[in-house]
Design an enzyme around this catalytic site. Structure first.
Site, PDB file in Angstrom:
ATOM      1  N   ASP A   1      10.387 -24.933  38.804  1.00 36.00           N
ATOM      2  CA  ASP A   1      10.763 -23.520  38.673  1.00 36.00           C
ATOM      3  C   ASP A   1       9.589 -22.729  38.117  1.00 36.00           C
ATOM      4  OD1 ASP A   1      12.286 -21.253  38.818  1.00 36.00           O
ATOM      5  OD2 ASP A   1      13.419 -21.640  36.981  1.00 36.00           O
TER       6      ASP A   1
ATOM      7  N   ILE B   1      20.463 -18.985  26.044  1.00 31.51           N
ATOM      8  CA  ILE B   1      19.485 -19.253  25.003  1.00 31.51           C
ATOM      9  C   ILE B   1      19.953 -18.572  23.714  1.00 31.51           C
ATOM     10  CG2 ILE B   1      17.046 -19.014  24.346  1.00 31.51           C
ATOM     11  CD1 ILE B   1      17.321 -20.570  26.909  1.00 31.51           C
TER      12      ILE B   1
ATOM     13  N   LYS C   1      19.495 -14.697  25.297  1.00 35.20           N
ATOM     14  CA  LYS C   1      19.424 -14.411  26.719  1.00 35.20           C
ATOM     15  C   LYS C   1      20.465 -15.225  27.464  1.00 35.20           C
ATOM     16  CE  LYS C   1      16.511 -14.907  30.705  1.00 35.20           C
ATOM     17  NZ  LYS C   1      15.889 -16.060  31.310  1.00 35.20           N
ATOM     18  N   GLN C   2      21.214 -14.521  28.313  1.00 34.67           N
ATOM     19  CA  GLN C   2      22.102 -15.260  29.188  1.00 34.67           C
ATOM     20  C   GLN C   2      21.365 -15.452  30.499  1.00 34.67           C
ATOM     21  OE1 GLN C   2      25.893 -13.521  30.197  1.00 34.67           O
ATOM     22  NE2 GLN C   2      26.706 -15.515  30.770  1.00 34.67           N
ATOM     23  N   GLY C   3      20.877 -16.646  30.696  1.00 37.39           N
ATOM     24  CA  GLY C   3      20.091 -16.913  31.890  1.00 37.39           C
ATOM     25  C   GLY C   3      20.969 -17.415  33.014  1.00 37.39           C
ATOM     26  N   ALA C   4      20.329 -17.606  34.155  1.00 31.30           N
ATOM     27  CA  ALA C   4      21.060 -18.115  35.298  1.00 31.30           C
ATOM     28  C   ALA C   4      21.346 -19.595  35.089  1.00 31.30           C
ATOM     29  CB  ALA C   4      20.249 -17.921  36.565  1.00 31.30           C
ATOM     30  N   GLU C   5      20.399 -20.274  34.454  1.00 30.74           N
ATOM     31  CA  GLU C   5      20.494 -21.721  34.300  1.00 30.74           C
ATOM     32  C   GLU C   5      21.201 -22.097  32.996  1.00 30.74           C
ATOM     33  OE1 GLU C   5      19.842 -24.228  36.123  1.00 30.74           O
ATOM     34  OE2 GLU C   5      19.704 -25.866  34.689  1.00 30.74           O
ATOM     35  N   ALA C   6      20.857 -21.383  31.921  1.00 29.54           N
ATOM     36  CA  ALA C   6      21.401 -21.741  30.616  1.00 29.54           C
ATOM     37  C   ALA C   6      21.425 -20.516  29.719  1.00 29.54           C
ATOM     38  CB  ALA C   6      20.538 -22.828  29.971  1.00 29.54           C
TER      39      ALA C   6
ATOM     40  N   LYS D   1      13.095 -20.857  12.228  1.00 30.25           N
ATOM     41  CA  LYS D   1      13.687 -20.242  13.414  1.00 30.25           C
ATOM     42  C   LYS D   1      13.569 -21.223  14.590  1.00 30.25           C
ATOM     43  CE  LYS D   1      13.589 -15.591  15.395  1.00 30.25           C
ATOM     44  NZ  LYS D   1      12.773 -14.390  15.563  1.00 30.25           N
TER      45      LYS D   1
END
Lengths: 328, 79, 201
Positions: free
Chosen positions: C114, C12, C5-10, C21
């Site tokens: 958050d 993943i 996931k390309q998040g707003a904060e970081a 895993k």
């Protein structure tokens, strides 16, 4: 259909004539300027509006080549805003609507910013950043209303810039002067409190720190750092809200959106989230009558509802997220 | 004590429109103030009653009302 | 490493840690932030986050297990938690559990910073992620900011789910007690009134 829109929430008294295709036939304004180093005094601003109002109205009609008889609808900014200022616009609107027998539509000022911005940029379902002296809000449309996805926890971005500027003795509004000084900085970044909580931001600590910093550092560098820090906070909050809502468009409206550095940062944040960036044209970013006229047209065309003059109130704290939007 | 003011308009219909335009802003007056505003013929009558201790508030309320009357009149003068 | 996931904060990534895993959370630079500001923000949030995840666990809130932390690259390697985001599976019971978690954190003076429904993973338990904006505070007002954010999320993104916030409040109250809960709610109200339309003065 021609609509006369009347805006009078804060500094600006504006009248405009807009047609139902969204063409702005006229846009007349008079802006109250507070003395250097001073903030807006609501009663002083309202006296300015009293003096300016009939001249601005006259200009709006003549620019549009219209007489009162050609006007089909009157919209007025009914809040949120400063009470004494709002009342001037409301008196003008009620007089015109009552004396000339035109339907009258109250418009939420913030909604006006959004709808005119959307009409001018072509954005259809954007995440909105509304930034001005009175607002710092991140909004998205969901189930009939504009919902608040983020906002300031204390002062607005406009207040941050103005209160810092006034402490430096600049004339309000101070955003333009700060932007110019920042552009003269060599890019020396001075650390200021960076406070993002979720999608919300807080600027009051930064204001205190920046004023303090100004006594020991170069003014250009302080202005530069103030912009870099506060705008990056907004860009981050916007990016988070884009990620959360999944909106594919983002639009900035309100007086502070005239700042080029802010627009540049937001554009980069949008790029990361694969969203299209729209900025309301600078000419219409600040308060104006056209935003009120256009929103009144959208409302009246859809609902056919006008307000009776005795019920045409002005409400200082009319919240955008309580307004049902029938046309979206 | 009471302060009363009369303002004459060019026509009765203008006097009527001005009163209608001003009333919504003056429905929630501070405690201790009373206001009556009506038109008779071309003349708008405004009367503010107040306790002596509230004279300053009464004066500033009247001040704003007079400003609004002048705005309303000028707007109608444009035709 | 596979981008999850390309998040707003970081960002993943899914990766492995000794054959198991795992998740790598990397705060990549943000081009819009001045470099000096950007590296300070990323470093500080990384160190804080790892520390506060452990502190939250100690307070009784399920969080992913932290394997290792690299402040210079703004990276945290942690346990992979299987499940759905609460955002996509929210019900009233879950809102109550979210309320309990918030109260447990606040009892340990941890402000999450958050608290949104996209930061909870649901499997047989509820796991709270993303302590990137978390901090320590004893102030009611800071706790109220947490509560106000989740309320904002309930009344915006989950406006269709009835009783979400009241359930949250019940859950919160069951841990924090009546007195503290009502004090916090009063603070929430105050913040709401402050922010909406700040007077131009």
């Amino acid at each position: 259909m021609l609509c006369l829109g009347i805006e009078s929430t804060a500094h600006t008294f504006g009248c405009a004539v807009v047609d139902e295709k969204g063409r702005i036939l006229s846009d007349a304004r008079a802006v109250y300027r507070a003395p250097e180093g001073k903030g807006i005094h609501p009663r002083e601003a309202s006296r300015h509006h009293i003096e300016a109002s009939h001249g601005v109205l006259k200009e709006a009609l003549s620019q549009a080549g219209a007489g009162m008889k050609d006007i089909d609808l009157v919209g007025y900014s009914a809040g949120p805003g400063l009470g004494p200022c709002l009342r001037v616009g409301a008196v003008v609107a009620r007089t015109v609507a009552g004396y000339h027998k035109k339907p009258l539509v109250p418009v939420n000022h913030a909604l006006g910013h959004i709808e005119l911005g959307a009409a001018l940029t072509g954005a259809s379902d954007p995440l909105v950043l509304l930034v001005s002296g009175g607002h710092t809000m991140i909004l998205a449309f969901l189930e009939k209303r504009w919902r608040v996805f983020g906002e300031t926890l204390d002062i607005t971005i406009g207040q941050l810039l103005d209160q810092f500027g006034r402490a430096m003795g600049f004339a309000s509004p101070c955003g333009g002067r700060i932007e110019k000084l920042a552009s003269e900085s060599s890019g020396q970044y001075l650390h200021l409190p960076y406070v993002v909580k979720g999608n919300d931001v807080s600027f009051s600590g930064m204001l205190t720190a920046a004023v303090k910093l100004a006594s020991t550092s170069k003014m250009a560098d302080v202005c530069y750092s103030l912009q870099e820090t506060s705008f990056a906070m907004l860009a981050e909050a916007v990016e988070r809200a884009l990620s959360f809502t999944g909106k594919k468009e983002m639009m900035i409206v309100g007086g502070v959106s005239a700042n080029k550095r802010l627009a540049q940062m937001l554009e980069m944040a949008c790029e990361r989230q694969a969203s299209r960036f729209f900025a309301c044209p600078i000419k219409y970013a600040g308060d104006n009558g056209a935003q009120i006229a256009w929103t009144a047209i959208l409302d009246y065309k859809k609902t056919k509802k006008a307000v009776k003059i005795p019920d045409a109130f002005a409400t200082q704290s009319w919240r955008l997220d309580t307004v049902d939007v029938a046309w979206r | 004590m009471e302060i009363a003011v009369e303002v004459t308009f060019p026509s009765a219909s203008q006097a009527r429109a001005a009163v209608k335009a001003l009333i919504p802003d003056n429905v929630n007056l501070p405690e201790g103030l009373t206001l009556s505003m009506f038109f008779r013929g071309k003349t708008v009558h405004v009367a503010i009653g107040s306790r002596l201790s509230m004279m300053a508030t009464a004066a500033s309320t009247l001040d704003e009302i007079l400003e609004h009357i002048s705005v309303s009149r000028q707007v109608m003068a444009q035709g | 490493m596979q981008l999850l996931k390309q998040g707003a904060e970081a960002d993943i990534y899914v990766t492995e840690w000794h054959g198991k895993k795992a998740v790598s959370k990397v705060r990549s630079p943000k081009a819009y932030r001045h470099e000096a500001l950007d590296s300070a923000v990323r470093r500080q949030r990384t160190v804080h986050e790892a520390h506060l995840m452990s502190a939250a666990k100690a307070a009784g809130v399920s969080t992913p297990f932290v394997h290792f932390v690299d402040p210079d690259n703004a990276e945290i390697l942690m346990e992979f938690v299987q499940g759905k985001q609460a955002k996509d599976a929210l019900d009233v019971k879950m809102c109550m559990q979210i309320g309990r978690y918030a109260a447990l954190l606040h009892g340990a003076n941890i402000i999450h910073g958050d608290l949104t429904t996209s930061n909870f993973i649901v499997n047989n338990r509820l796991v709270l992620l993303d302590f990137g904006l978390s901090y320590y505070s004893e102030r009611m007002e800071d706790m109220a900011v947490d509560v106000r954010l989740i309320k904002e999320v309930f009344t915006s993104a989950h406006v269709g789910l009835r009783g979400a916030f009241p359930a949250f409040v019940r859950g919160y109250g069951s841990v924090a007690g009546k007195k503290k809960t009502s004090q916090i709610l009063a603070n929430v109200k105050e913040i709401e009134q402050r922010g909406r339309y700040a007077r131009v003065e």
